[in-house]
Design a protein around this motif. Structure first.
Motif, PDB file in Angstrom:
ATOM      1  N   THR A  69       0.828  -1.200   0.000  1.00 14.58           N
ATOM      2  CA  THR A  69       0.000   0.000   0.000  1.00 14.58           C
ATOM      3  C   THR A  69       0.866   1.255   0.000  1.00 14.58           C
ATOM      4  OG1 THR A  69      -1.747  -1.151   1.205  1.00 14.58           O
ATOM      5  CG2 THR A  69      -1.804   1.249   1.237  1.00 14.58           C
ATOM      6  N   SER A  70       1.904   1.251   0.839  1.00 10.70           N
ATOM      7  CA  SER A  70       2.771   2.434   0.939  1.00 10.70           C
ATOM      8  C   SER A  70       3.654   2.601  -0.295  1.00 10.70           C
ATOM      9  CB  SER A  70       3.635   2.329   2.193  1.00 10.70           C
ATOM     10  OG  SER A  70       2.831   2.462   3.346  1.00 10.70           O
ATOM     11  N   ILE A  71       4.135   1.487  -0.843  1.00 10.78           N
ATOM     12  CA  ILE A  71       4.939   1.553  -2.068  1.00 10.78           C
ATOM     13  C   ILE A  71       4.122   2.191  -3.186  1.00 10.78           C
ATOM     14  CG2 ILE A  71       6.046   0.172  -3.869  1.00 10.78           C
ATOM     15  CD1 ILE A  71       6.719  -1.886  -1.643  1.00 10.78           C
ATOM     16  N   LEU A  72       2.872   1.734  -3.319  1.00 10.09           N
ATOM     17  CA  LEU A  72       1.998   2.269  -4.359  1.00 10.09           C
ATOM     18  C   LEU A  72       1.715   3.746  -4.130  1.00 10.09           C
ATOM     19  CD1 LEU A  72       0.518   1.205  -6.861  1.00 10.09           C
ATOM     20  CD2 LEU A  72      -1.453   0.721  -5.398  1.00 10.09           C
ATOM     21  N   ARG A  73       1.479   4.133  -2.875  1.00 14.67           N
ATOM     22  CA  ARG A  73       1.198   5.532  -2.577  1.00 14.67           C
ATOM     23  C   ARG A  73       2.409   6.417  -2.884  1.00 14.67           C
ATOM     24  NH1 ARG A  73       0.207   5.244   2.556  1.00 14.67           N
ATOM     25  NH2 ARG A  73       2.235   5.974   3.242  1.00 14.67           N
ATOM     26  N   MET A  74       3.604   5.973  -2.455  1.00 15.52           N
ATOM     27  CA  MET A  74       4.814   6.751  -2.735  1.00 15.52           C
ATOM     28  C   MET A  74       5.021   6.930  -4.231  1.00 15.52           C
ATOM     29  SD  MET A  74       7.702   5.521   0.073  1.00 15.52           S
ATOM     30  CE  MET A  74       7.385   3.740   0.019  1.00 15.52           C
ATOM     31  N   ALA A  75       4.776   5.859  -4.987  1.00 17.37           N
ATOM     32  CA  ALA A  75       4.979   5.924  -6.435  1.00 17.37           C
ATOM     33  C   ALA A  75       4.017   6.908  -7.084  1.00 17.37           C
ATOM     34  CB  ALA A  75       4.809   4.531  -7.027  1.00 17.37           C
ATOM     35  N   ARG A  76       2.756   6.855  -6.700  1.00 17.81           N
ATOM     36  CA  ARG A  76       1.755   7.728  -7.309  1.00 17.81           C
ATOM     37  C   ARG A  76       1.952   9.182  -6.909  1.00 17.81           C
ATOM     38  NH1 ARG A  76      -3.574   3.712  -6.851  1.00 17.81           N
ATOM     39  NH2 ARG A  76      -3.010   2.438  -8.664  1.00 17.81           N
ATOM     40  N   GLU A  77       2.396   9.393  -5.674  1.00 21.11           N
ATOM     41  CA  GLU A  77       2.673  10.765  -5.232  1.00 21.11           C
ATOM     42  C   GLU A  77       3.809  11.384  -6.035  1.00 21.11           C
ATOM     43  OE1 GLU A  77       3.405  10.442  -1.066  1.00 21.11           O
ATOM     44  OE2 GLU A  77       1.278  10.506  -0.506  1.00 21.11           O
ATOM     45  N   GLU A  78       4.710  10.522  -6.516  1.00 22.54           N
ATOM     46  CA  GLU A  78       5.842  11.007  -7.311  1.00 22.54           C
ATOM     47  C   GLU A  78       5.566  10.958  -8.809  1.00 22.54           C
ATOM     48  OE1 GLU A  78       8.535  12.440  -6.272  1.00 22.54           O
ATOM     49  OE2 GLU A  78       8.021  12.210  -4.152  1.00 22.54           O
ATOM     50  N   GLY A  79       4.325  10.639  -9.171  1.00 23.28           N
ATOM     51  CA  GLY A  79       3.932  10.703 -10.572  1.00 23.28           C
ATOM     52  C   GLY A  79       4.189   9.470 -11.407  1.00 23.28           C
ATOM     53  N   LEU A  80       4.525   8.352 -10.767  1.00 28.53           N
ATOM     54  CA  LEU A  80       4.731   7.118 -11.530  1.00 28.53           C
ATOM     55  C   LEU A  80       3.383   6.508 -11.909  1.00 28.53           C
ATOM     56  CD1 LEU A  80       7.672   5.272  -9.704  1.00 28.53           C
ATOM     57  CD2 LEU A  80       7.758   6.659 -11.782  1.00 28.53           C
ATOM     58  N   ASP A  81       3.246   6.127 -13.165  1.00 29.63           N
ATOM     59  CA  ASP A  81       2.002   5.540 -13.650  1.00 29.63           C
ATOM     60  C   ASP A  81       2.074   4.022 -13.491  1.00 29.63           C
ATOM     61  OD1 ASP A  81      -0.416   5.042 -14.832  1.00 29.63           O
ATOM     62  OD2 ASP A  81       0.321   5.279 -16.894  1.00 29.63           O
ATOM     63  N   ILE A  82       1.720   3.540 -12.301  1.00 25.57           N
ATOM     64  CA  ILE A  82       1.736   2.102 -12.040  1.00 25.57           C
ATOM     65  C   ILE A  82       0.429   1.692 -11.361  1.00 25.57           C
ATOM     66  CG2 ILE A  82       4.256   2.014 -11.810  1.00 25.57           C
ATOM     67  CD1 ILE A  82       3.736   1.744  -8.762  1.00 25.57           C
ATOM     68  N   GLN A  83       0.111   0.415 -11.457  1.00 29.85           N
ATOM     69  CA  GLN A  83      -1.129  -0.093 -10.882  1.00 29.85           C
ATOM     70  C   GLN A  83      -0.896  -1.003  -9.680  1.00 29.85           C
ATOM     71  OE1 GLN A  83      -3.933   1.239 -12.127  1.00 29.85           O
ATOM     72  NE2 GLN A  83      -2.506   2.357 -13.467  1.00 29.85           N
ATOM     73  N   GLN A  84       0.286  -1.630  -9.620  1.00 32.98           N
ATOM     74  CA  GLN A  84       0.592  -2.564  -8.539  1.00 32.98           C
ATOM     75  C   GLN A  84       1.983  -2.277  -7.987  1.00 32.98           C
ATOM     76  OE1 GLN A  84      -0.117  -6.329 -10.645  1.00 32.98           O
ATOM     77  NE2 GLN A  84      -2.003  -6.555  -9.465  1.00 32.98           N
ATOM     78  N   ALA A  85       2.147  -2.568  -6.697  1.00 34.18           N
ATOM     79  CA  ALA A  85       3.386  -2.199  -6.011  1.00 34.18           C
ATOM     80  C   ALA A  85       4.627  -2.832  -6.637  1.00 34.18           C
ATOM     81  CB  ALA A  85       3.287  -2.595  -4.538  1.00 34.18           C
ATOM     82  N   HIS A  86       4.517  -4.071  -7.060  1.00 33.29           N
ATOM     83  CA  HIS A  86       5.707  -4.747  -7.575  1.00 33.29           C
ATOM     84  C   HIS A  86       6.245  -4.104  -8.855  1.00 33.29           C
ATOM     85  CE1 HIS A  86       2.760  -6.844 -10.183  1.00 33.29           C
ATOM     86  NE2 HIS A  86       3.780  -6.961 -11.010  1.00 33.29           N
TER      87      HIS A  86
END
Length: 308
Positions: A190-207
């Motif tokens: 959950t946190s990996i995904l949140r950090m990624a999206r906050e930084e503008g990465l277009d991803i759907q799953q943490a891995h």
């Protein structure tokens, strides 16, 4: 000459998304299993009825000895009461063990899902043969379970192994009701995904962050560094108290990222005493049905303890 009587056991993996129920013989072999959606939004009574229906189907005409249920905490394994888990809305003070006991007239015990997964891995998975096994799931959240001599250690309040709240970074991310900078806040899916999206990465799953990092993306590389470091710090804290023979890493993130264990192991080695380095194994979980299998072993061990 007396003939041995075949015994049958029910193991349940009750999660926020799915319920899995298995019928096991006394050798630990699964004979039948069923998987259905939990439908937690319909309330505890609906889910409990669904669980009973599933157990009825898998047990058939077989006489079962007991029912073991692994599920999200917090819960009280000694009283068999569910204490309002985040992903089981409305389950506040539900006496699940006694409800199942009354319905089937056989013993039923509940236990934290990570604890039963730890037991399964200790008995027949990656931790087999090791006296002290610590299991960690890196998934939507971070959870843990401790087994010593193939016995679950639940602790005074039933919360032994609840490592998600360990602080690994001062003034770190605030996640849910946990401490700022907790392991779960810094390293869960959950946190990996949140950090990624906050930084503008277009991803759907943490891995996917780890895959993007392999391509050299600096933002993804920084998130991977944060995640690996948080896990390693938490594991080092555990190691200096428990000194397990092996850490077993499971969960969706750990199992879906190539080389994940190697990254965590290398960083973990940097944070522990020099005399401990190279002596504590860090391996991937081996069992796909660890929750259901561990729940079965848990109820068997409870029953065997009563027979002594």
């Amino acid at each position: 000459m007396s003939l041995s009587v075949e015994k049958y056991w029910i193991g349940v993996d009750l999660g926020g998304t799915n319920i899995r129920v298995g019928l096991f013989d006394n050798e630990g072999v699964i004979l039948r299993e069923q998987k259905e959606l939990t439908e937690v939004d319909k309330g505890p009574a609906h889910v409990i009825h669904r669980l009973e229906t599933m157990i009825d189907k898998v047990k058939g005409s077989n006489r079962i000895q007991g029912i073991g249920i692994g599920m999200p905490g917090p819960l009280d394994p000694y009283e068999g009461v569910v204490l309002n888990p985040v992903n089981l809305t409305g389950w506040d003070g539900i006496p699940l063990a006694s409800i199942m006991n009354d319905y089937y007239n056989v013993p039923c015990y509940i236990e934290n899902d990570c604890n039963v997964a730890a037991l399964a891995e200790a008995v027949e998975g990656a931790g087999k043969g090791y006296p002290i096994v610590f299991y960690i799931t890196v998934s939507t959240g971070i959870g843990g379970g401790l087994c010593i001599n193939r016995e679950i250690i639940s602790g005074a309040t039933g919360n032994a192994g609840e490592i998600g709240n360990i602080i690994v970074k001062e003034n770190g991310i605030l996640h849910s009701y946990l401490n700022p900078g907790s392991m779960e806040g810094m390293a869960s899916g959950t946190s990996i995904l949140r950090m990624a999206r906050e930084e503008g990465l277009d991803i759907q799953q943490a891995h996917e962050v780890f895959l993007v990092a392999e391509e050299g993306n600096p933002i993804a590389l920084e998130i991977v560094e944060t995640t690996v470091d948080a896990l390693a710090r938490g594991m080092a804290a555990i190691a200096h108290v428990i000194d397990p023979y092996i850490f077993v890493l499971g969960g969706g993130v750990a199992l879906s990222v190539p080389g994940f264990v190697d990254k965590v192991r290398d960083r973990f080695e940097q944070y522990i005493y020099q005399v401990m380095r190279g002596k504590i194994k860090v391996e991937l979980a081996q069992l796909s049905d660890a929750g259901m299998i561990g729940a079965m072993y848990m109820i068997r061990k409870k029953m065997e303890g009563q027979d002594r």
